[in-house]
Design a protein around this motif. Structure first.
Motif, mmCIF file in Angstrom:
data_model
loop_
_atom_site.group_PDB
_atom_site.id
_atom_site.type_symbol
_atom_site.label_atom_id
_atom_site.label_comp_id
_atom_site.label_asym_id
_atom_site.label_seq_id
_atom_site.Cartn_x
_atom_site.Cartn_y
_atom_site.Cartn_z
ATOM 1 N N GLU A 86 -10.006 1.733 -15.800
ATOM 2 C CA GLU A 86 -8.880 1.346 -14.954
ATOM 3 C C GLU A 86 -9.185 1.769 -13.511
ATOM 4 O O GLU A 86 -9.161 2.965 -13.193
ATOM 5 C CB GLU A 86 -7.583 2.009 -15.428
ATOM 6 C CG GLU A 86 -6.375 1.618 -14.584
ATOM 7 C CD GLU A 86 -5.099 2.320 -14.999
ATOM 8 O OE1 GLU A 86 -4.094 2.195 -14.279
ATOM 9 O OE2 GLU A 86 -5.104 3.018 -16.038
ATOM 10 N N VAL A 87 -9.498 0.805 -12.656
ATOM 11 C CA VAL A 87 -9.779 1.114 -11.252
ATOM 12 C C VAL A 87 -8.447 1.224 -10.517
ATOM 13 O O VAL A 87 -7.756 0.225 -10.296
ATOM 14 C CB VAL A 87 -10.680 0.033 -10.622
ATOM 15 C CG1 VAL A 87 -10.936 0.365 -9.148
ATOM 16 C CG2 VAL A 87 -12.012 -0.066 -11.370
ATOM 17 N N VAL A 88 -8.071 2.457 -10.151
ATOM 18 C CA VAL A 88 -6.745 2.704 -9.584
ATOM 19 C C VAL A 88 -6.721 2.625 -8.066
ATOM 20 O O VAL A 88 -5.651 2.523 -7.462
ATOM 21 C CB VAL A 88 -6.195 4.075 -10.040
ATOM 22 C CG1 VAL A 88 -5.944 4.064 -11.545
ATOM 23 C CG2 VAL A 88 -7.150 5.213 -9.668
ATOM 24 N N ALA A 89 -7.905 2.685 -7.425
ATOM 25 C CA ALA A 89 -7.947 2.614 -5.963
ATOM 26 C C ALA A 89 -9.388 2.450 -5.497
ATOM 27 O O ALA A 89 -10.330 2.742 -6.239
ATOM 28 C CB ALA A 89 -7.350 3.876 -5.330
ATOM 29 N N THR A 90 -9.538 1.965 -4.263
ATOM 30 C CA THR A 90 -10.837 1.944 -3.591
ATOM 31 C C THR A 90 -10.595 2.412 -2.164
ATOM 32 O O THR A 90 -9.458 2.420 -1.677
ATOM 33 C CB THR A 90 -11.475 0.536 -3.571
ATOM 34 O OG1 THR A 90 -10.616 -0.352 -2.838
ATOM 35 C CG2 THR A 90 -11.697 0.004 -4.976
ATOM 36 N N MET A 137 -11.703 5.706 -9.214
ATOM 37 C CA MET A 137 -11.570 5.269 -7.825
ATOM 38 C C MET A 137 -12.974 5.139 -7.241
ATOM 39 O O MET A 137 -13.843 5.985 -7.498
ATOM 40 C CB MET A 137 -10.761 6.293 -7.022
ATOM 41 C CG MET A 137 -10.639 5.951 -5.540
ATOM 42 S SD MET A 137 -9.529 7.103 -4.690
ATOM 43 C CE MET A 137 -9.869 6.667 -2.982
ATOM 44 N N VAL A 138 -13.216 4.061 -6.484
ATOM 45 C CA VAL A 138 -14.535 3.794 -5.922
ATOM 46 C C VAL A 138 -14.476 3.902 -4.399
ATOM 47 O O VAL A 138 -13.642 3.252 -3.753
ATOM 48 C CB VAL A 138 -15.034 2.386 -6.322
ATOM 49 C CG1 VAL A 138 -16.418 2.125 -5.720
ATOM 50 C CG2 VAL A 138 -15.074 2.237 -7.844
ATOM 51 N N ARG A 180 -18.815 -2.009 -2.788
ATOM 52 C CA ARG A 180 -17.621 -1.351 -3.333
ATOM 53 C C ARG A 180 -16.890 -2.272 -4.308
ATOM 54 O O ARG A 180 -16.526 -1.867 -5.415
ATOM 55 C CB ARG A 180 -16.697 -0.953 -2.177
ATOM 56 C CG ARG A 180 -15.423 -0.237 -2.587
ATOM 57 C CD ARG A 180 -14.643 0.217 -1.375
ATOM 58 N NE ARG A 180 -14.058 -0.873 -0.612
ATOM 59 C CZ ARG A 180 -14.366 -1.165 0.653
ATOM 60 N NH1 ARG A 180 -15.270 -0.456 1.300
ATOM 61 N NH2 ARG A 180 -13.764 -2.167 1.281
ATOM 62 N N ASP A 181 -16.702 -3.513 -3.892
ATOM 63 C CA ASP A 181 -15.983 -4.461 -4.743
ATOM 64 C C ASP A 181 -16.764 -4.769 -6.019
ATOM 65 O O ASP A 181 -16.181 -4.930 -7.098
ATOM 66 C CB ASP A 181 -15.715 -5.758 -3.975
ATOM 67 C CG ASP A 181 -14.735 -5.556 -2.819
ATOM 68 O OD1 ASP A 181 -14.081 -4.491 -2.793
ATOM 69 O OD2 ASP A 181 -14.632 -6.453 -1.966
ATOM 70 N N ALA A 182 -18.084 -4.852 -5.905
ATOM 71 C CA ALA A 182 -18.916 -5.156 -7.080
ATOM 72 C C ALA A 182 -18.854 -4.014 -8.097
ATOM 73 O O ALA A 182 -18.733 -4.256 -9.311
ATOM 74 C CB ALA A 182 -20.359 -5.416 -6.649
ATOM 75 N N VAL A 183 -18.944 -2.777 -7.612
ATOM 76 C CA VAL A 183 -18.874 -1.619 -8.515
ATOM 77 C C VAL A 183 -17.500 -1.558 -9.180
ATOM 78 O O VAL A 183 -17.391 -1.363 -10.401
ATOM 79 C CB VAL A 183 -19.166 -0.309 -7.746
ATOM 80 C CG1 VAL A 183 -18.844 0.910 -8.625
ATOM 81 C CG2 VAL A 183 -20.619 -0.261 -7.309
ATOM 82 N N ALA A 184 -16.449 -1.750 -8.377
ATOM 83 C CA ALA A 184 -15.085 -1.712 -8.924
ATOM 84 C C ALA A 184 -14.893 -2.810 -9.969
ATOM 85 O O ALA A 184 -14.302 -2.583 -11.036
ATOM 86 C CB ALA A 184 -14.066 -1.864 -7.799
#
Length: 229
Positions: A37-41, A15-16, A24-28
């Motif tokens: 697996e990016v499960v949330a930001t 999660m980022v 945030r979007d770039a890291v995710a």
């Protein structure tokens, strides 16, 4: 390639948390493209705490400078709610006070935003298995602070306090190497055992000592002088 979690039961869930949408979007995106697996930001502290509890990530990549609730408070709350969660701080600040406060709040590692994408990916992998990860130069600072805290006089001993749980020789050996700052991989190589066996010894030791994470374990070991042996 999918980055599998320490238990081998699927990809590492991440999660980022950052208040800058583009960052945030770039890291995710970078983490997702490299197999995590990016499960949330989340973009603020309150949102971060709520979503971390719902999404149950393995690793929380956390900025400290957040609206609504500061990152260190987020760290305290999410680790208290789920001691198995690892927190990797990703911050623009290399101030020593920020680093120490983050670690005391339960963060496993601290990386500066100047790190490369490859360094971040490696840091998330290592954080997921409990290795402390710090931007070069900060690890010594943290260990030095533990030594300072350990040298301060503690409260008077309680005569009714039960004796400390007895650790096996191998658990003590692993604990001594953890206190010296070795990673689980380095400990496994030194003792000629598997990475999983090292993790099991650390988890057993945490349970016996009623500690919550590797940060507390390091301090426990330093207080008892195990890092000097």
């Amino acid at each position: 390639m999918t980055e599998t979690s320490g238990d081998g039961q699927g990809p590492i869930k991440v999660m980022v948390v950052d208040d800058h949408p583009m960052w945030r979007d770039a890291v995710a995106r970078d983490l997702a493209e490299s197999g995590f697996e990016v499960v949330a930001t989340a973009g603020d502290g309150d949102q971060a705490v709520r979503r971390a509890k719902a999404a149950a990530p393995d690793v929380l990549v956390l900025d400290l400078n957040l609206p609504a609730k500061p990152g260190v408070q987020v760290c305290k709350e999410v680790v208290a709610a789920n001691p198995a969660l690892r927190v990797l701080v990703l911050s623009a600040s290399g101030e020593h006070a920020d680093v120490l406060e983050a670690v005391k709040s339960g963060a496993t590692g601290y990386l500066l935003k100047s790190a490369s994408t490859g360094e971040l990916q490696d840091a998330v992998r290592r954080t997921a298995v409990g290795d402390p990860v710090f931007t070069p130069g900060l690890a010594g600072l943290v260990l030095g602070e533990y030594r300072r805290l350990a040298s301060e006089p503690g409260p008077a001993p309680d005569t009714d306090e039960p004796k400390a749980p007895r650790l096996t020789d191998r658990e003590t050996e692993v604990l001594r190497l953890v206190a010296k700052g070795l990673s689980y991989k380095q400990i496994a190589e030194r003792l000629v055992i598997s990475h999983r066996t090292v993790q099991n010894h650390v988890q057993n030791t945490l349970g016996k000592l009623q500690l919550h994470n590797r940060v507390e374990l390091v301090r426990y070991a330093i207080e008892r002088g195990l890092d000097d042996e």
